[in-house]
Each structure stands twice: as structure tokens, then as C-alpha cells.
Design an enzyme around this catalytic site. Structure first.
Site, PDB file in Angstrom:
ATOM      1  N   LYS A   1      45.730  74.920 -19.809  1.00  0.00           N
ATOM      2  CA  LYS A   1      44.334  74.766 -19.373  1.00  0.00           C
ATOM      3  C   LYS A   1      43.528  74.030 -20.431  1.00  0.00           C
ATOM      4  CE  LYS A   1      44.423  79.215 -16.973  1.00  0.00           C
ATOM      5  NZ  LYS A   1      44.003  80.621 -16.980  1.00  0.00           N
TER       6      LYS A   1
ATOM      7  N   GLU B   1      46.032  88.552 -12.830  1.00  0.00           N
ATOM      8  CA  GLU B   1      47.292  88.677 -12.110  1.00  0.00           C
ATOM      9  C   GLU B   1      47.726  90.138 -12.097  1.00  0.00           C
ATOM     10  OE1 GLU B   1      48.211  85.881 -10.933  1.00  0.00           O
ATOM     11  OE2 GLU B   1      50.353  85.938 -10.468  1.00  0.00           O
TER      12      GLU B   1
ATOM     13  N   ASP C   1      58.706  74.900  -3.307  1.00  0.00           N
ATOM     14  CA  ASP C   1      58.050  73.825  -4.056  1.00  0.00           C
ATOM     15  C   ASP C   1      58.604  72.470  -3.660  1.00  0.00           C
ATOM     16  OD1 ASP C   1      56.423  75.541  -5.410  1.00  0.00           O
ATOM     17  OD2 ASP C   1      57.673  75.628  -7.214  1.00  0.00           O
TER      18      ASP C   1
ATOM     19  N   CYS D   1      98.546  98.826 -14.135  1.00  0.00           N
ATOM     20  CA  CYS D   1      97.921  97.861 -13.233  1.00  0.00           C
ATOM     21  C   CYS D   1      97.769  96.550 -14.009  1.00  0.00           C
ATOM     22  CB  CYS D   1      96.556  98.365 -12.768  1.00  0.00           C
ATOM     23  SG  CYS D   1      95.605  97.106 -11.891  1.00  0.00           S
TER      24      CYS D   1
ATOM     25  N   GLU E   1      48.981  79.718 -21.525  1.00  0.00           N
ATOM     26  CA  GLU E   1      49.148  81.134 -21.167  1.00  0.00           C
ATOM     27  C   GLU E   1      50.452  81.325 -20.400  1.00  0.00           C
ATOM     28  OE1 GLU E   1      45.751  81.877 -18.711  1.00  0.00           O
ATOM     29  OE2 GLU E   1      44.317  81.402 -20.296  1.00  0.00           O
TER      30      GLU E   1
ATOM     31  N   ASP F   1      61.274  80.182  -4.652  1.00  0.00           N
ATOM     32  CA  ASP F   1      60.066  79.417  -4.955  1.00  0.00           C
ATOM     33  C   ASP F   1      60.409  77.950  -5.141  1.00  0.00           C
ATOM     34  OD1 ASP F   1      58.809  81.783  -4.914  1.00  0.00           O
ATOM     35  OD2 ASP F   1      58.183  81.780  -7.014  1.00  0.00           O
ATOM     36  N   ALA F   2      61.547  77.711  -5.774  1.00  0.00           N
ATOM     37  CA  ALA F   2      61.946  76.337  -6.072  1.00  0.00           C
ATOM     38  C   ALA F   2      62.141  75.555  -4.770  1.00  0.00           C
ATOM     39  CB  ALA F   2      63.229  76.333  -6.892  1.00  0.00           C
TER      40      ALA F   2
ATOM     41  N   ASP G   1      54.347  86.313 -13.100  1.00  0.00           N
ATOM     42  CA  ASP G   1      54.816  86.187 -11.728  1.00  0.00           C
ATOM     43  C   ASP G   1      54.364  87.392 -10.913  1.00  0.00           C
ATOM     44  OD1 ASP G   1      55.948  84.939  -9.664  1.00  0.00           O
ATOM     45  OD2 ASP G   1      58.025  85.301 -10.242  1.00  0.00           O
TER      46      ASP G   1
ATOM     47  N   CYS H   1      90.642 101.615  -9.250  1.00  0.00           N
ATOM     48  CA  CYS H   1      92.090 101.670  -9.096  1.00  0.00           C
ATOM     49  C   CYS H   1      92.551 102.890  -9.886  1.00  0.00           C
ATOM     50  CB  CYS H   1      92.700 100.391  -9.678  1.00  0.00           C
ATOM     51  SG  CYS H   1      94.452 100.519 -10.054  1.00  0.00           S
TER      52      CYS H   1
ATOM     53  N   SER I   1      44.247  77.233  -6.859  1.00  0.00           N
ATOM     54  CA  SER I   1      45.637  77.414  -7.250  1.00  0.00           C
ATOM     55  C   SER I   1      45.937  76.393  -8.348  1.00  0.00           C
ATOM     56  CB  SER I   1      46.485  77.188  -6.006  1.00  0.00           C
ATOM     57  OG  SER I   1      47.821  77.182  -6.365  1.00  0.00           O
ATOM     58  N   LEU I   2      47.164  76.270  -8.738  1.00  0.00           N
ATOM     59  CA  LEU I   2      47.510  75.326  -9.792  1.00  0.00           C
ATOM     60  C   LEU I   2      48.527  74.321  -9.284  1.00  0.00           C
ATOM     61  CD1 LEU I   2      48.065  77.812 -12.763  1.00  0.00           C
ATOM     62  CD2 LEU I   2      46.167  76.206 -12.513  1.00  0.00           C
TER      63      LEU I   2
ATOM     64  N   CYS J   1      94.265  99.032  -4.538  1.00  0.00           N
ATOM     65  CA  CYS J   1      93.973  98.050  -5.582  1.00  0.00           C
ATOM     66  C   CYS J   1      94.567  96.694  -5.192  1.00  0.00           C
ATOM     67  CB  CYS J   1      94.549  98.510  -6.916  1.00  0.00           C
ATOM     68  SG  CYS J   1      94.426  97.247  -8.201  1.00  0.00           S
TER      69      CYS J   1
ATOM     70  N   CYS K   1      97.568  95.920  -7.872  1.00  0.00           N
ATOM     71  CA  CYS K   1      98.803  96.681  -8.042  1.00  0.00           C
ATOM     72  C   CYS K   1      99.125  97.556  -6.842  1.00  0.00           C
ATOM     73  CB  CYS K   1      98.734  97.534  -9.322  1.00  0.00           C
ATOM     74  SG  CYS K   1      97.615  98.935  -9.174  1.00  0.00           S
TER      75      CYS K   1
ATOM     76  N   LYS L   1      56.318  74.651 -15.011  1.00  0.00           N
ATOM     77  CA  LYS L   1      57.261  75.658 -14.542  1.00  0.00           C
ATOM     78  C   LYS L   1      58.563  75.675 -15.352  1.00  0.00           C
ATOM     79  CE  LYS L   1      56.931  77.401 -10.726  1.00  0.00           C
ATOM     80  NZ  LYS L   1      56.253  77.888  -9.544  1.00  0.00           N
TER      81      LYS L   1
ATOM     82  N   LYS M   1      52.687  82.181 -17.482  1.00  0.00           N
ATOM     83  CA  LYS M   1      52.395  82.279 -16.045  1.00  0.00           C
ATOM     84  C   LYS M   1      53.094  83.525 -15.518  1.00  0.00           C
ATOM     85  CE  LYS M   1      52.011  79.605 -11.829  1.00  0.00           C
ATOM     86  NZ  LYS M   1      52.610  80.536 -10.866  1.00  0.00           N
TER      87      LYS M   1
ATOM     88  N   TYR N   1      42.694  86.320 -16.770  1.00  0.00           N
ATOM     89  CA  TYR N   1      42.756  84.981 -17.358  1.00  0.00           C
ATOM     90  C   TYR N   1      41.644  84.036 -16.940  1.00  0.00           C
ATOM     91  CZ  TYR N   1      45.443  84.651 -12.977  1.00  0.00           C
ATOM     92  OH  TYR N   1      45.864  84.746 -11.684  1.00  0.00           O
TER      93      TYR N   1
ATOM     94  N   ARG O   1      43.666  87.074  -3.539  1.00  0.00           N
ATOM     95  CA  ARG O   1      43.239  85.695  -3.395  1.00  0.00           C
ATOM     96  C   ARG O   1      43.210  85.291  -1.918  1.00  0.00           C
ATOM     97  NH1 ARG O   1      46.642  80.922  -5.943  1.00  0.00           N
ATOM     98  NH2 ARG O   1      47.918  81.306  -4.117  1.00  0.00           N
TER      99      ARG O   1
HETATM  100  S1  IVH Z   1      44.762  80.307 -13.605  1.00  0.00           S
HETATM  101  C1  IVH Z   1      42.237  77.563 -11.362  1.00  0.00           C
HETATM  102  N1  IVH Z   1      46.324  81.573 -15.294  1.00  0.00           N
HETATM  103  O1  IVH Z   1      49.526  81.323 -10.767  1.00  0.00           O
HETATM  104  C2  IVH Z   1      43.148  78.430 -12.110  1.00  0.00           C
HETATM  105  N2  IVH Z   1      46.952  81.558 -12.999  1.00  0.00           N
HETATM  106  O2  IVH Z   1      49.981  78.875  -9.207  1.00  0.00           O
HETATM  107  C3  IVH Z   1      43.762  79.453 -11.268  1.00  0.00           C
HETATM  108  N3  IVH Z   1      48.979  82.819 -12.516  1.00  0.00           N
HETATM  109  O3  IVH Z   1      47.066  81.818  -8.342  1.00  0.00           O
HETATM  110  C4  IVH Z   1      44.768  80.285 -11.859  1.00  0.00           C
HETATM  111  N4  IVH Z   1      49.377  83.482 -14.558  1.00  0.00           N
HETATM  112  O4  IVH Z   1      48.385  83.873  -9.266  1.00  0.00           O
HETATM  113  C5  IVH Z   1      46.134  81.218 -14.012  1.00  0.00           C
HETATM  114  N5  IVH Z   1      47.577  82.684 -16.895  1.00  0.00           N
HETATM  115  C6  IVH Z   1      47.389  82.337 -15.622  1.00  0.00           C
HETATM  116  C7  IVH Z   1      48.259  82.728 -14.585  1.00  0.00           C
HETATM  117  C8  IVH Z   1      48.008  82.309 -13.283  1.00  0.00           C
HETATM  118  C9  IVH Z   1      49.780  83.530 -13.302  1.00  0.00           C
HETATM  119  C10 IVH Z   1      49.188  82.638 -11.070  1.00  0.00           C
HETATM  120  C11 IVH Z   1      47.964  82.956 -10.235  1.00  0.00           C
HETATM  121  C12 IVH Z   1      47.614  81.654  -9.595  1.00  0.00           C
HETATM  122  C13 IVH Z   1      48.936  80.967  -9.556  1.00  0.00           C
HETATM  123  C14 IVH Z   1      48.770  79.477  -9.438  1.00  0.00           C
END
Ligand code: IVH
Length: 676
Positions: A298, A182, A46, A440, A122, A42-43, A126, A434, A91-92, A416, A419, A322, A124, A234, A145
């Protein structure tokens, strides 16, 4: 190059780079969303996305409508019926450090004109985002989604998740209620699922998120049902006949309706509050029963949210803060086989050093020959590595697209590497060892280190290097030889001053006063960890009594199964081991049996912790229980005396109820701890 055409050259380079980035991102989107088999972390993803966004920021004409920065997410797979979300699922945006978080808070305050803003923080989760539609309280449709506008109809699969209510309870049910949350796999469920995959000869999943995605997008709901998915809500989408002043109020409403909402959510004041929530979550990260990759921040007030609105794909009123990435990509420079204390051969990848979760990693385990074969890792391969908490980094998977043909196959040794003795595969399991149980050098080295380690005999100053020196100089062959070392011998060693020699001799002397528990653990008997050593010490109270015990007597000890019993018995049948114990006792090592535990409120009781605790971490609870003479175990059986069920407890709680084991909630545990 003239000054005049520099910007043109720059723009040209930017255009080319943007095209490359787009192609790469599209490729990864496809792997991730459509095939469920990502090949980068993911990193990494991103970073690509941020690079592209930065280029488009600088050269706005590069921002084409089809750029990956301009849409919500990847493509829906074609195999499920499409569902158009009544409101797009956004998305966020991500932030990665304090500075970026402050900028977010500043922006929020500027846009709202508020001096300080209340936020809801909250974990996040995965997993993957879904939307569930309830009409008059009845679950009628669920979808993924997808690309945010159109998702896939996974109603039948969502129905198999036991925590999804099929009908909602309570007064004032909205005519239409869309809830968003999620879908994820708990870490334990993930491990179990992967174990099953392997037993069946199938590829294990790279991480819980991919496993959850795979399970949710099964064509056959029966297959989904066999995979224990979890869900946490959420947000809401469209709601008829019900408005919320704050997000916090909305979450409370969802909970009242019987929808699972994360108990770790917090409402906090201002930037400082967010910082505290982040630090607390990061600290507890690995104690949680699921994977969390950050904190979602949020704005609480719905009115302020409306005033702020959204940019192309994400709301302005929320951000994902993150955690440092725990996955990374790097290259395997070599593969080496290490011989452990018990002779087990472990293949380890030597890596081009890379930062993972804030720590530089240069080695990662490949576990054993089977794992190595299954993953197909070759020397020179680019791989995906992962480091979770304190566990040893591991190689997760090869990135086949980065192969050049230069990679070399690794041949697992049949003798081994230390030895030269033949190796043998254990009857049960994948471990190759071994067979030299006597001399040994690698095993001797590891045994010596284990013997001297902090939780064993605690000989301060006897580390990796000194242990090697003592063995090479033939001053020490077994741990008992430590007690015969003289000052002259030590001082003659390279880099050993008189002061260090004296300190070491004192530490060795001190170690003679040891508890029987530590002593048994220090022997390094296979299958005997600290917990078993404690039980054995309490039960036998003398090392010779233990050495004389037969397998049957051993299996009578609580928590000692046939495998452990056989291992203990075997250890004392090997003459050199028996001789070691006698030599240690003769040298003056005097292990003391434990005092009888009587006072502790939980003396002799086996406790299982499950679900989430809010007042303390699992580690804290464990320590408190042990201080009162109890033992904490990972699984529920008939031998369990007590199960502590925190919020959202799952299968273990159910098992306890089935077996009629006493169950306490967190309040009950606190009362018990305070009372005791
Ligand atoms: S809120 C507009 N809350 O993260 C707000 N998302 O990178 C939309 N996710 O698509 C999402 N935990 O799959 C929200 N407590 C949380 C979350 C959360 C995980 C995921 C979700 C979202 C993604 C965004």
C-alpha cells in the site's frame, strides 16, 4: 476464410468465450460467497478472471456492466440484514510476479510524479473482510464486505470475537470511526475445529478461510462463539474528526485504541523494499500462526493515495502480491495403497502431474481408509489438492461437478498388498496395519531406509533403490545384515561400481560410532520420534536397560505417556526385535550415551513458544533453546517450565497464566539466550 472477415470471426470467438467465463465466474462466486463451499482453487478463479479481463481489454465492447470484472465481489447471502457501507469496501488487484510488481510501482510513480515511493507491506491474511463501526468509542455495528457496497449485519457474531474491543480506550476518540479488517482462524484453531467437526460426524472445512466464513455467518452467535475467530485491522472507512497523513500513522492509531494490528506490517522504501519484505514473508510463511496468501503493498502517504484514486473495484494505490498457489486441481489416475515402516496402510492418489506452489506434484496422500471414504474419492475424479510448505500434498476434496460417470470406486484391500498378511484396524484411531511384524517386504524396505536415514544411523548412499536391490538379492533382511556385507557381494550388484561399493562400506563402518539417541531412533519403534529417543537415551543410557524396562518404569520418564510406554515395551517383547538389537551390538555398533547436560542455561527445561516472534523465526528460536539443553514442546501443561509469548499470543498464554507457568516475552527470551 478470407483476410477480411478474420477479425469478425475472432470477435465472435471472444464474445462466446467471454460469455462462458462470466457464467463460470458467477457460478464460482455463488459457491464461494453464498454457499461457503468453493469447488475450485483461488488460483483457478484468478486465472478465469484474468482471462476475462484480458478479453475485455482487447474488445472493450464486451465489457458489459454486469460483467464479473465490473463489480466488487459476489452476492450477499439473504439471511442477514443488509448493511450499506458508507464508503464502498474495495478489493485489491493482484500481481503474481516481479515484473507485474515493477509495473505497479512504475504506475504509482508516474501517477504521483514521485521518484521513489514509501510503501506499507502487510501480510495478506486469508480470511474475510469486515467493517466495524464505533460511535464515541462504542462498538455499534459490524458487517461483512458482501459485494462491497452492501454487506451483511454480523454485529452479534463479531461481538463474540474476544479481540474485538466493545469500547475503545484513549483520548481524542473520533465521534464516528469505521475500521476494517480481516476475520480469520489461526491454523491451530482451525485444526482443533476440524477435529471437533469430525468427532461430531460433520464434514471438516476445506481451509481456514471457509471455516471462518462459516463461523461468522452462523445464525446463532453462540455457535460463532464456540469457534475461536481472530481479527486483524488494516484500514479505516469513514472517520469523523481525525485525519491521517500516512497509513503507518493510521495503523499506530488503531493499535493505540486497542484494536489488533498485525505486528508483521513493515514500512519500506521503494520497489527494493517491497521485494525484501515479500521475500522475508515468503520465507516465514509457514512459521506464522495463520495462513497468508500474499503481501499487500500500500502507498503510505494518504495525500498520494487521494491523488491516485481508484478504478472500478480496486484502488490504484495498493496491490496484492500473491504467493505461488498452494492449491490446484487435477485428476486422480489411480489410487494405490502403500505399506509403511510400521505396517500402516496409506492410500495415495496417483495424479496427473500438476504444478502446485512452484513444484510439480504427482502424488497426494489420502491419509487412511476413513478419510478416503469420507472424501468419496474415485479413480478418475477431478480433485482439489493442497500442498502447504514441506508437508506431503493431500487431496482436499472431490469436485463433483466434473464427474462424468466414468469414475471407478476404489476398494480398500483387506490383506496387505505387499505380503498378503491379514490387516487389522488399530484399537484407537483410523490406522489399518499389516499384521506381519516379521517379514513383510514393504515394511523391511521402509525399516532399512529409516535405519540408514540421515537423522538415524546416517549411512550415506543407502537410498530407496539400493535398499530394494539388497533386499531382493537377499543380501540383507534386517539392518544388522548391513554389517556383514562384503565388497564382492556389493560389486556383483547391478549398476554398482567398485568406488560406490567402497564408499558404502565405509559409510556402514562409520555408522558404528553412533549416539544412543540416534540408535534408538533408528530402530523405528512406533511412537518413538527423535525427541522421545533423546529423552530415552538420557534416561536409560543403555539400550539393554531400555529393553528390560517394564511399562511402569517407562511411564516415569518425562513426556512418555502410557501409549508410548506400551509401544516401547511391546517392541522389545517381539523376539526378532530383541535379536536385532543383539545382532547390531555383536556386529560392533557401539551406541554412546549422551554427555550429562549441565552447562546449558535451559538444561532439562521444557519451553513452549507461542504468538509471533519478530527477531527470529520459530525454528531459529527452537534451535537456540535446544543448543542450551532445553526442549521445545507444542502444548502447555503442568510439566512446562517456561512459555515464551510473542505478539498476539492466544490460548497457550492464557493456559500458562492459569497454571502459573513462568512467561517471558520475546525480549525476555533474547536476554535469556544472550545471558546463557
Ligand atoms: S486492504 C482497498 N489489507 O484481501 C484495500 N486487505 O483481495 C482493501 N486482505 O478484501 C483491502 N489482508 O479481505 C487489505 N492487510 C490487508 C489484507 C487485506 C487480507 C483481504 C481483504 C480484502 C482482500 C482483497
Amino acid at each position: 476464410m478470407t483476410v477480411g472477415n478474420r477479425p469478425i470471426a475472432l470477435r465472435g470467438a471472444a464474445e462466446q468465450r467471454a460469455a462462458e467465463l462470466r457464467a463460470e465466474l458467477r457460478h464460482h462466486d455463488h459457491r464461494y460467497y453464498v454457499l461457503d463451499t468453493p469447488e475450485v482453487s483461488d488460483a483457478h478463479y484468478d486465472a478465469l478472471m484474468r482471462e476475462l479481463a484480458a478479453l475485455e481489454e482487447e474488445f472493450p465492447e464486451l465489457r458489459t456492466p454486469d460483467s464479473p470484472t465490473q463489480r466488487v465481489a459476489g452476492m450477499p447471502a439473504t439471511t442477514f440484514a443488509p448493511v450499506t457501507h458508507r464508503r464502498p469496501m474495495l478489493s485489491l488487484a493482484n500481481v503474481f510476479d516481479d515484473g507485474e510488481l515493477s509495473e505497479f510501482d512504475e504506475r504509482v510513480r508516474k501517477l504521483t510524479g514521485e521518484a521513489q515511493v514509501t510503501y506499507v507491506c502487510e501480510p495478506k491474511m486469508d480470511g474475510l473482510a469486515v467493517e466495524l463501526v464505533y460511535e464515541k468509542g462504542r462498538f455499534v455495528q459490524g458487517s461483512t464486505r458482501g459485494n462491497g457496497v452492501v454487506g451483511e449485519d454480523v454485529t452479534a457474531n463479531l461481538r463474540t470475537i474476544r479481540s474485538v474491543p466493545l469500547t475503545l480506550e484513549g483520548a481524542g476518540l473520533p465521534q464516528l470511526l469505521e475500521v476494517r479488517g480481516e476475520v480469520f482462524l489461526r491454523t491451530e484453531d482451525f485444526k482443533r475445529l476440524n477435529a471437533r467437526q469430525e468427532e461430531a460426524g460433520d464434514q471438516p472445512y476445506v481451509n481456514p478461510r471457509n471455516a471462518a466464513a462459516g463461523a461468522l455467518r452462523q445464525k446463532d452467535p453462540a455457535v460463532t462463539a464456540a469457534r475461536p475467530l481472530s481479527i486483524s485491522f488494516y484500514e479505516v472507512g469513514e472517520v469523523d474528526g481525525r485525519a491521517f497523513a500516512t497509513h503507518w500513522e493510521k495503523l499506530a492509531f488503531l493499535r493505540e485504541l486497542g484494536l489488533p494490528v498485525n505486528p508483521r506490517n513493515r514500512r519500506v522504501e521503494g520497489l527494493q523494499g517491497v521485494h525484501d519484505a515479500y521475500a522475508a514473508l515468503l520465507e516465514d510463511r509457514h512459521g506464522l500462526p495463520y495462513e497468508v496468501d500474499g503481501l499487500v503493498v500500500k502507498v503510505d502517504s494518504e495525500d498520494l493515495r487521494l491523488r491516485m484514486g481508484a478504478v472500478s473495484k480496486a484502488p490504484r494505490w495498493a496491490v496484492a502480491y500473491k504467493f505461488p498457489a498452494e492449491e490446484a486441481e487435477t485428476q486422480v489416475e489411480d489410487i494405490r495403497v502403500y505399506v509403511g515402516r510400521t505396517g500402516a496402510l496409506t492410500p495415495v492418489a496417483s495424479l496427473r502431474p500438476t504444478k502446485v506452489g512452484g513444484v510439480v506434484v504427482s502424488r497426494a496422500t489420502l491419509h487412511n481408509q476413513d478419510e478416503l471414504k469420507r472424501k468419496g474419492v474415485r479413480i478418475g475424479d477431478w480433485v482439489f489438492i493442497r500442498r502447504a510448505g514441506d508437508v506431503i500434498p493431500e487431496v482436499v476434496a472431490v469436485i463433483p461437478s466434473r464427474r462424468t460417470g466414468e469414475e471407478r470406486e476404489f476398494v480398500f484391500p483387506t490383506t496387505c498388498p505387499e505380503c498378503g498378511a491379514p490387516t487389522a484396524r488399530e484399537e484407537e484411531g483410523a490406522v489399518i496395519r499389516c499384521t506381519n511384524e516379521v517379514d513383510c517386504p514393504a515394511q523391511m524396505h521402509q525399516q532399512l531406509l529409516h535405519f540408514a536415514s540421515r537423522n538415524a544411523m546416517d549411512v550415506e548412499g543407502l537410498g530407496e533403490e539400493l535398499a530394494g536391490q539388497l533386499l531382493r538379492a537377499r543380501l540383507v533382511r534386517t539392518p544388522a545384515d548391513l554389517y556383514r556385507l562384503s565388497r564382492e557381494q556389493l560389486v556383483a550388484l547391478e549398476r554398482m561400481g567398485e568406488k560406490s561399493a567402497d564408499n558404502l562400506l565405509q559409510a556402514i563402518e562409520r555408522s558404528k560410532h553412533v549416539t544412543l539417541r540416534r540408535f534408538l531412533y533408528a530402530l523405528g519403534i512406533r511412537q518413538v520420534g527423535e525427541a522421545t529417543a533423546r529423552t530415552l537415551a538420557g534416561s536409560f543410557r543403555d539400550v539393554r536397560a531400555l529393553a528390560d524396562a517394564d511399562v511402569e518404569r517407562l511411564t516415569q520418564v518425562k513426556d512418555v505417556g502410557p501409549l508410548v510406554a506400551r509401544s516401547i515395551h511391546h517392541y522389545f517383547q517381539v523376539p526378532t526385535n530383541r535379536a536385532l538389537v543383539e545382532a547390531l551390538l555383536a556386529a560392533g555398533v557401539a551406541p554412546t550415551p549422551p554427555e550429562e547436560v549441565s552447562g546449558g542455561a535451559l538444561a532439562g527445561k521444557t519451553v513452549v513458544l507461542t504468538g509471533e516472534l519478530s527477531a527470529m523465526s520459530r525454528e531459529e528460536a527452537k534451535a537456540e533453546i535446544e543448543r542450551r539443553g532445553g526442549k521445545v514442546s507444542g502444548s502447555v501443561s503442568r510439566k512446562t517450565d517456561l512459555v515464551v509469548a510473542g505478539e498476539a499470543a492466544g490460548s497457550k498464554l492464557k493456559k500458562a497464566q492459569e497454571l502459573g507457568v513462568k512467561v517471558l516475552d520475546e525480549q525476555g527470551l533474547l536476554a535469556l539466550l544472550q545471558g546463557g
